[in-house]
Design a protein around this motif. Sequence first.
Motif, PDB file in Angstrom:
ATOM      1  N   MET A 151       0.805  -1.179   0.000  1.00 60.34           N
ATOM      2  CA  MET A 151       0.000   0.000   0.000  1.00 60.34           C
ATOM      3  C   MET A 151       0.855   1.252   0.000  1.00 60.34           C
ATOM      4  N   PRO A 152       1.762   1.390  -0.911  1.00 60.99           N
ATOM      5  CA  PRO A 152       2.529   2.639  -0.932  1.00 60.99           C
ATOM      6  C   PRO A 152       1.786   3.756  -1.673  1.00 60.99           C
ATOM      7  N   PHE A 153       2.017   4.974  -1.198  1.00 57.09           N
ATOM      8  CA  PHE A 153       1.515   6.180  -1.851  1.00 57.09           C
ATOM      9  C   PHE A 153       2.675   7.155  -1.936  1.00 57.09           C
ATOM     10  N   ILE A 154       2.957   7.638  -3.136  1.00 57.95           N
ATOM     11  CA  ILE A 154       4.027   8.609  -3.331  1.00 57.95           C
ATOM     12  C   ILE A 154       3.407   9.908  -3.835  1.00 57.95           C
ATOM     13  N   ASN A 155       3.571  10.950  -3.032  1.00 59.26           N
ATOM     14  CA  ASN A 155       3.076  12.272  -3.386  1.00 59.26           C
ATOM     15  C   ASN A 155       4.275  13.153  -3.725  1.00 59.26           C
ATOM     16  N   SER A 156       4.279  13.703  -4.911  1.00 57.96           N
ATOM     17  CA  SER A 156       5.394  14.513  -5.396  1.00 57.96           C
ATOM     18  C   SER A 156       4.965  15.961  -5.564  1.00 57.96           C
ATOM     19  N   LYS A 157       5.655  16.848  -4.860  1.00 54.24           N
ATOM     20  CA  LYS A 157       5.448  18.284  -5.040  1.00 54.24           C
ATOM     21  C   LYS A 157       6.722  18.820  -5.678  1.00 54.24           C
ATOM     22  N   VAL A 158       6.579  19.438  -6.841  1.00 49.39           N
ATOM     23  CA  VAL A 158       7.741  19.972  -7.551  1.00 49.39           C
ATOM     24  C   VAL A 158       7.449  21.389  -8.025  1.00 49.39           C
ATOM     25  N   THR A 159       8.509  22.153  -8.224  1.00 57.48           N
ATOM     26  CA  THR A 159       8.335  23.539  -8.650  1.00 57.48           C
ATOM     27  C   THR A 159       8.243  23.687 -10.166  1.00 57.48           C
ATOM     28  N   THR A 160       8.543  22.655 -10.883  1.00 56.43           N
ATOM     29  CA  THR A 160       8.562  22.715 -12.339  1.00 56.43           C
ATOM     30  C   THR A 160       7.262  22.173 -12.938  1.00 56.43           C
ATOM     31  N   LYS A 161       7.040  22.458 -14.202  1.00 59.21           N
ATOM     32  CA  LYS A 161       5.932  21.857 -14.936  1.00 59.21           C
ATOM     33  C   LYS A 161       6.267  20.390 -15.171  1.00 59.21           C
ATOM     34  N   ILE A 162       5.231  19.571 -15.345  1.00 57.62           N
ATOM     35  CA  ILE A 162       5.407  18.160 -15.691  1.00 57.62           C
ATOM     36  C   ILE A 162       4.562  17.895 -16.934  1.00 57.62           C
ATOM     37  N   SER A 163       5.218  17.548 -18.019  1.00 58.21           N
ATOM     38  CA  SER A 163       4.486  17.221 -19.244  1.00 58.21           C
ATOM     39  C   SER A 163       3.868  15.824 -19.098  1.00 58.21           C
ATOM     40  N   THR A 164       2.947  15.505 -19.973  1.00 59.18           N
ATOM     41  CA  THR A 164       2.327  14.180 -19.963  1.00 59.18           C
ATOM     42  C   THR A 164       3.386  13.099 -20.152  1.00 59.18           C
ATOM     43  N   GLU A 165       4.332  13.340 -21.034  1.00 58.09           N
ATOM     44  CA  GLU A 165       5.405  12.374 -21.279  1.00 58.09           C
ATOM     45  C   GLU A 165       6.268  12.190 -20.019  1.00 58.09           C
ATOM     46  N   GLN A 166       6.606  13.288 -19.359  1.00 52.45           N
ATOM     47  CA  GLN A 166       7.401  13.206 -18.133  1.00 52.45           C
ATOM     48  C   GLN A 166       6.629  12.474 -17.027  1.00 52.45           C
ATOM     49  N   GLU A 167       5.343  12.756 -16.921  1.00 46.23           N
ATOM     50  CA  GLU A 167       4.523  12.090 -15.913  1.00 46.23           C
ATOM     51  C   GLU A 167       4.508  10.585 -16.142  1.00 46.23           C
ATOM     52  N   GLN A 168       4.371  10.169 -17.385  1.00 39.33           N
ATOM     53  CA  GLN A 168       4.375   8.743 -17.695  1.00 39.33           C
ATOM     54  C   GLN A 168       5.722   8.099 -17.354  1.00 39.33           C
ATOM     55  N   LYS A 169       6.791   8.818 -17.629  1.00 34.77           N
ATOM     56  CA  LYS A 169       8.135   8.314 -17.306  1.00 34.77           C
ATOM     57  C   LYS A 169       8.303   8.205 -15.797  1.00 34.77           C
ATOM     58  N   LEU A 170       7.880   9.229 -15.051  1.00 37.91           N
ATOM     59  CA  LEU A 170       7.937   9.177 -13.591  1.00 37.91           C
ATOM     60  C   LEU A 170       7.132   7.992 -13.065  1.00 37.91           C
ATOM     61  N   LYS A 171       5.920   7.812 -13.582  1.00 42.22           N
ATOM     62  CA  LYS A 171       5.049   6.717 -13.163  1.00 42.22           C
ATOM     63  C   LYS A 171       5.733   5.372 -13.376  1.00 42.22           C
ATOM     64  N   THR A 172       6.320   5.198 -14.544  1.00 44.00           N
ATOM     65  CA  THR A 172       6.983   3.937 -14.866  1.00 44.00           C
ATOM     66  C   THR A 172       8.192   3.689 -13.979  1.00 44.00           C
ATOM     67  N   GLU A 173       9.020   4.704 -13.820  1.00 43.51           N
ATOM     68  CA  GLU A 173      10.249   4.548 -13.036  1.00 43.51           C
ATOM     69  C   GLU A 173       9.956   4.374 -11.547  1.00 43.51           C
ATOM     70  N   LEU A 174       8.974   5.098 -11.013  1.00 40.18           N
ATOM     71  CA  LEU A 174       8.604   4.921  -9.614  1.00 40.18           C
ATOM     72  C   LEU A 174       7.971   3.551  -9.383  1.00 40.18           C
ATOM     73  N   GLY A 175       7.262   3.057 -10.388  1.00 40.95           N
ATOM     74  CA  GLY A 175       6.679   1.715 -10.307  1.00 40.95           C
ATOM     75  C   GLY A 175       7.746   0.641 -10.184  1.00 40.95           C
ATOM     76  N   LYS A 176       8.876   0.858 -10.820  1.00 38.86           N
ATOM     77  CA  LYS A 176      10.007  -0.077 -10.696  1.00 38.86           C
ATOM     78  C   LYS A 176      10.722   0.125  -9.364  1.00 38.86           C
ATOM     79  N   ALA A 177      10.939   1.382  -8.989  1.00 35.97           N
ATOM     80  CA  ALA A 177      11.706   1.703  -7.784  1.00 35.97           C
ATOM     81  C   ALA A 177      11.026   1.227  -6.512  1.00 35.97           C
ATOM     82  N   ILE A 178       9.703   1.225  -6.475  1.00 33.87           N
ATOM     83  CA  ILE A 178       9.000   0.833  -5.246  1.00 33.87           C
ATOM     84  C   ILE A 178       9.341  -0.591  -4.843  1.00 33.87           C
TER      85      ILE A 178
END
Length: 114
Positions: A1-28
């Motif tokens: 039951m992990p939940f990762i909440n990310s607050k960042v100062t930069t914009k996140i494009s749809t492509e970047q969000e998908q990459k973050l989702k994929t990489e965090l899914g592996k890292a967990i």
Amino acid sequence: MPFINSKVTTKISTEQEQKLKTELGKAIELIPGKSEQWLMLNFEPEQRMYFQGDNSEDIAFIDVSIYGGEDREAFSKMTEAICRIYHEVLGISPDHIYVKYSPCTNWGWNGSNF
């Protein structure tokens, strides 16, 4: 039951969000017993944050909530992975990233608690 909440100062494009989702899914999986199957993510882009009294560089605050006990060794590996991921995907310097872990023993889902 992990939940990762990310607050960042930069914009996140749809492509970047998908990459973050994929990489965090592996890292967990660095945390024993955790997988992307139960991972919930939230991204809060363009936050107004300051680090060391300054906001001229991009900043990230990553809050990792985990059902279960503390595993300092696994959390250390996870921090390394998170810093690498946010640096590679969003260009945020690892020395401008805070990662907070919140292990808990009370977690609800689907109308009941574990």
